[in-house]
Design an enzyme around this catalytic site. Structure first.
Site, PDB file in Angstrom:
ATOM      1  CB  ALA A   1      47.442 188.088   5.705  1.00  0.00           C
TER       2      ALA A   1
ATOM      3  CE1 TYR B   1      53.099 187.126   4.910  1.00  0.00           C
ATOM      4  CE2 TYR B   1      54.973 186.442   6.119  1.00  0.00           C
ATOM      5  CZ  TYR B   1      53.434 186.406   6.348  1.00  0.00           C
ATOM      6  OH  TYR B   1      52.725 186.286   7.289  1.00  0.00           O
TER       7      TYR B   1
ATOM      8  CD1 TRP C   1      57.506 179.189  11.902  1.00  0.00           C
ATOM      9  CD2 TRP C   1      58.058 177.043  12.745  1.00  0.00           C
ATOM     10  NE1 TRP C   1      58.772 178.934  11.761  1.00  0.00           N
ATOM     11  CE2 TRP C   1      59.231 178.018  12.330  1.00  0.00           C
ATOM     12  CE3 TRP C   1      58.257 175.932  13.272  1.00  0.00           C
ATOM     13  CZ2 TRP C   1      60.627 177.242  12.298  1.00  0.00           C
ATOM     14  CZ3 TRP C   1      59.692 175.275  13.349  1.00  0.00           C
ATOM     15  CH2 TRP C   1      60.691 176.042  12.797  1.00  0.00           C
TER      16      TRP C   1
END
Length: 282
Positions: free
Chosen positions: A56, A121, A146
């Site tokens: 990604a 994003y 995270w």
């Protein structure tokens, strides 16, 4: 199971390689995600029976000035891969993010909650999710948050670097989420892929570490386990401005993930201990 993984150098891809060395991994040199057609061609030529997209565009702040690239890598290419998998009749597993939500409230986000990303994003990842669903094939979209590991660039490694240089750090304390070890994500992806191969229906799911914490508390635990004497001062997000806004509430509800796949939230503190031990050996 003949498994094809898009991604090679990222945190999750590297953990997948450790857990499933028999899988085929396509890095940017063999599958550039800015070229959807080339990625689809590589997929079709692979003979894979299942695909995980662990690649990604993850530069959250840079995405604000590169919306076209972020949209291509995170939106268009996953959709193209999902359509190819649907055509081939093989499952497609795709990693997404808490950034698809606006971070309002304080309750954990459920997979079916409306998305409302705050920046480029998040919008690019939400577009990728929509494209994967629209492809109509057997798939799982796994949102996580995270991510940290002994590899690449992440919060833990940044804190260790800064903590070795300074005795006092100011860290954002009003953003709350679940730090998630990349190795646990990799293991979850493999279990989900196996379940899809066995006939599971799929859909959108969440996978994140527990208990929920703030970046400041995450930093304190990192320094405590690492034996670094660093004072962490809590600050608000406004005191640490960034090009992209971050969601304040990144808690993710994992109830359906546990019910459908038997996956429970990993304890990020235990994962942190393993990452710190691994870093000592590097």
């Amino acid at each position: 199971m003949s498994l094809l993984v898009f991604g090679q150098s990222g945190q999750v891809a590297r953990e997948l390689a450790a857990l499933a060395p028999e899988a085929a991994f396509l890095g940017r040199d063999r599958a550039d995600l800015t070229d959807p057609a080339a990625c689809v061609a590589a997929l079709r030529a692979s003979g894979a029976r299942a695909v995980i997209n662990a690649a990604a565009y993850t530069a959250v702040d840079r995405a604000e000035s590169e919306p076209d690239i972020a949209g291509l890598v995170n939106g268009q290419t996953p959709g193209a891969l999902a359509r190819a998998c649907a055509d081939l009749g093989i499952p497609f597993v795709h990693i997404s993010t808490d950034y698809v939500f606006d971070g309002s409230g304080s309750t954990p986000w459920r997979p079916g909650d409306p998305v409302a990303p705050l920046g480029v994003y998040g919008r690019s990842k939400a577009a990728g999710e929509a494209a994967v669903r629209a492809a109509g094939g057997q798939h799982v979209i796994l949102r996580t948050s995270w991510v940290f590991s002994a590899h690449g660039t992440n919060f833990v490694k940044t804190m260790l670097r800064l903590g070795a240089e300074r005795s006092h750090l100011r860290v954002v304390a009003d953003q709350t989420g679940g730090p998630t070890p990349a190795t646990e994500i990799a293991a979850a992806l493999l279990r989900i892929t196996e379940a899809l191969r066995a006939g599971a229906a799929g859909g959108t799911y969440h996978y994140a570490g527990a208990p929920a914490t703030s970046w400041a508390c995450f930093a304190r635990e990192t320094f405590r386990q690492a034996g670094l004497s660093v004072t962490v001062e809590d600050i608000a997000s406004e005191a640490y401005p960034t090009p992209a806004r971050r969601p304040l509430n990144s808690r993710l509800d994992m109830a359906s993930t546990e019910t459908d796949f038997g996956l429970t939230a990993p304890d990020w503190r235990q994962g942190l201990a393993r990452v710190l031990a691994a870093l000592k050996g590097i």
